[in-house]
Design a protein around this motif. Sequence first.
Motif, PDB file in Angstrom:
ATOM      1  N   LEU A 318       0.822  -0.994  -0.019  1.00 13.69           N
ATOM      2  CA  LEU A 318       0.045   0.009  -0.022  1.00 13.69           C
ATOM      3  C   LEU A 318       0.907   1.337   0.088  1.00 13.69           C
ATOM      4  N   SER A 319       1.811   1.239   0.978  1.00 13.34           N
ATOM      5  CA  SER A 319       2.858   2.416   0.828  1.00 13.34           C
ATOM      6  C   SER A 319       3.593   2.632  -0.551  1.00 13.34           C
ATOM      7  N   ALA A 320       4.123   1.648  -1.117  1.00 15.34           N
ATOM      8  CA  ALA A 320       4.337   1.387  -2.308  1.00 15.34           C
ATOM      9  C   ALA A 320       3.703   2.301  -3.583  1.00 15.34           C
ATOM     10  N   LYS A 321       2.184   1.740  -3.599  1.00 21.20           N
ATOM     11  CA  LYS A 321       1.481   2.388  -4.439  1.00 21.20           C
ATOM     12  C   LYS A 321       1.014   3.826  -4.314  1.00 21.20           C
ATOM     13  N   LEU A 322       0.981   4.288  -3.047  1.00 23.70           N
ATOM     14  CA  LEU A 322       0.782   5.567  -2.544  1.00 23.70           C
ATOM     15  C   LEU A 322       2.066   6.339  -3.166  1.00 23.70           C
ATOM     16  N   ALA A 323       2.873   5.746  -2.955  1.00 24.73           N
ATOM     17  CA  ALA A 323       4.396   6.442  -3.477  1.00 24.73           C
ATOM     18  C   ALA A 323       4.364   6.426  -4.874  1.00 24.73           C
ATOM     19  N   GLU A 324       3.939   5.626  -5.646  1.00 27.46           N
ATOM     20  CA  GLU A 324       3.751   5.642  -6.861  1.00 27.46           C
ATOM     21  C   GLU A 324       2.839   6.923  -7.612  1.00 27.46           C
ATOM     22  N   LEU A 325       1.757   6.918  -6.923  1.00 28.04           N
ATOM     23  CA  LEU A 325       0.737   8.236  -7.052  1.00 28.04           C
ATOM     24  C   LEU A 325       1.556   9.506  -6.688  1.00 28.04           C
ATOM     25  N   ALA A 326       2.207   9.657  -5.638  1.00 34.25           N
ATOM     26  CA  ALA A 326       2.829  10.833  -5.575  1.00 34.25           C
ATOM     27  C   ALA A 326       4.081  10.940  -6.683  1.00 34.25           C
ATOM     28  N   PHE A 327       4.807   9.849  -7.360  1.00 32.21           N
ATOM     29  CA  PHE A 327       5.693  10.079  -8.032  1.00 32.21           C
ATOM     30  C   PHE A 327       4.926  10.509  -9.481  1.00 32.21           C
ATOM     31  N   MET A 328       3.955  10.060  -9.861  1.00 33.56           N
ATOM     32  CA  MET A 328       3.436  10.246 -11.207  1.00 33.56           C
ATOM     33  C   MET A 328       2.873  11.672 -10.912  1.00 33.56           C
ATOM     34  N   HIS A 329       2.365  11.941 -10.056  1.00 33.70           N
ATOM     35  CA  HIS A 329       1.793  13.430  -9.896  1.00 33.70           C
ATOM     36  C   HIS A 329       2.942  14.638  -9.875  1.00 33.70           C
ATOM     37  N   SER A 330       4.186  14.275  -9.246  1.00 34.27           N
ATOM     38  CA  SER A 330       5.275  15.337  -9.240  1.00 34.27           C
ATOM     39  C   SER A 330       5.923  15.244 -10.580  1.00 34.27           C
ATOM     40  N   SER A 331       5.926  13.837 -11.407  1.00 35.43           N
ATOM     41  CA  SER A 331       6.617  13.937 -12.591  1.00 35.43           C
ATOM     42  C   SER A 331       5.861  14.688 -13.566  1.00 35.43           C
ATOM     43  N   THR A 332       4.767  14.652 -13.469  1.00 34.78           N
ATOM     44  CA  THR A 332       4.112  15.338 -14.617  1.00 34.78           C
ATOM     45  C   THR A 332       3.292  16.630 -14.328  1.00 34.78           C
ATOM     46  N   GLY A 333       3.177  17.104 -13.078  1.00 31.76           N
ATOM     47  CA  GLY A 333       2.125  18.212 -12.669  1.00 31.76           C
ATOM     48  C   GLY A 333       0.661  17.989 -12.696  1.00 31.76           C
ATOM     49  N   ASP A 334       0.080  16.963 -13.202  1.00 37.28           N
ATOM     50  CA  ASP A 334      -1.281  16.193 -13.310  1.00 37.28           C
ATOM     51  C   ASP A 334      -1.334  15.212 -12.153  1.00 37.28           C
TER      52      ASP A 334
END
Length: 396
Positions: A318-334
């Motif tokens: 669960l922590s890894a998936k939430l970190a994935e979510l943060a990664f995609m947000h910070s990488s694209t701005g969307d």
Amino acid sequence: MYLSRLFLSDFRNYKELELSLGPGLFLFYGDNAQGKTNLLEAVSMLATATSFHASSDREVVNWSAQDHVARLDGTVQRLEDKIQLEVLIVDPSPPVFAAAAGVRVNPRSIELPAHAPRKRYKVNGVPKRTIDLIGQLKVVLFAPSDLHLVDGGPEERRRFLDRALCQVQPRYSVALVKYRKIVTQRSALLKRIRDNQEDPGMLNYLDEQLTQLANQIIYERRRMIDALNDRANEFQRAISGGREQLQIVYRPSFQVDGDWGLTEAAEHYREQLRDARKKEIHQGVCLRGPHRDDLEFLVNGVNMLSYGSRGQQRTAALSAKLAELAFMHSSTGDQPILLLDDVFSELDASRREYLLCQVAGYEQVMLTSTDLEGFPADMVQRAHRYQVSGGVLKSE
């Protein structure tokens, strides 16, 4: 980023669906096998061009579809613009047992050329390649299988990296497709060399191609792992009440050194391939490369795959998936669209509450469940609710 409109035709058990959407939380509930997962699968395919649920694309085409073609059409509102995405999936050979099961299969009214593509894409009405579609819409999926990210097979952990990176980095998607083709060609050549049908020197060209592509893939995977570790431990500590520290460790099949530059790294990978050549020929398979990479999840320094409890493994996933979510947000701005497929039934109360708290603020969340029990009343009240039955949606 959010999906403002979704149209499905002959996709799974949806004969035809026109759904208006917008920002906020969308709850799709109903009994099992009614089409809830199919709905999220369609949204995911608009983002990644592949299904997270099917082993073959033909599975998503309704058996009774005219011409055996499924269509997905979505309108995406992004920060800078609005874009329309369309995917057509063709089933060239509908299952022969469909008629025996009482399903009427329409005769094909058009014949496809032998080498016609089985999937076709349009962006704003213009035909495009797969690479041009992937990443136009960005999604993060939470499914029950994701909770086995830690204790599942290495291919699950590689898929976890690839699904995110393909949406964030178009060049990664290109490199990954090319790399997989090289691995297939190289494995076939290794078998022919083993059977004395080819000269081992024929491997040199493919080795050069493999190392160049592997270099790009490994570089991007390492960058993503570094980004995940910046956030994953924060989530792990919060869920565990401060008792646990999480570290995600990248385990590439090539020996990798963080001090190597890209040029230097490629040379080291070529050398490692040369060292493994005799063994690879003997076994007839590629033994080195990103297709054999893995991840290791360490909680308080302990390997969760071997020694973690079920609760620790699920918390780490669960922590890894939430970190994935943060990664995609910070990488694209969307903010990516969140797809949560009946995942809450797999979590205990504390983890369910934490996940709900984390996703509540995202622009668009699509969540499926067999019922609405267990969700906070205020959350259910403000959500857009749809009951799903037999591929039909009923708004509340």
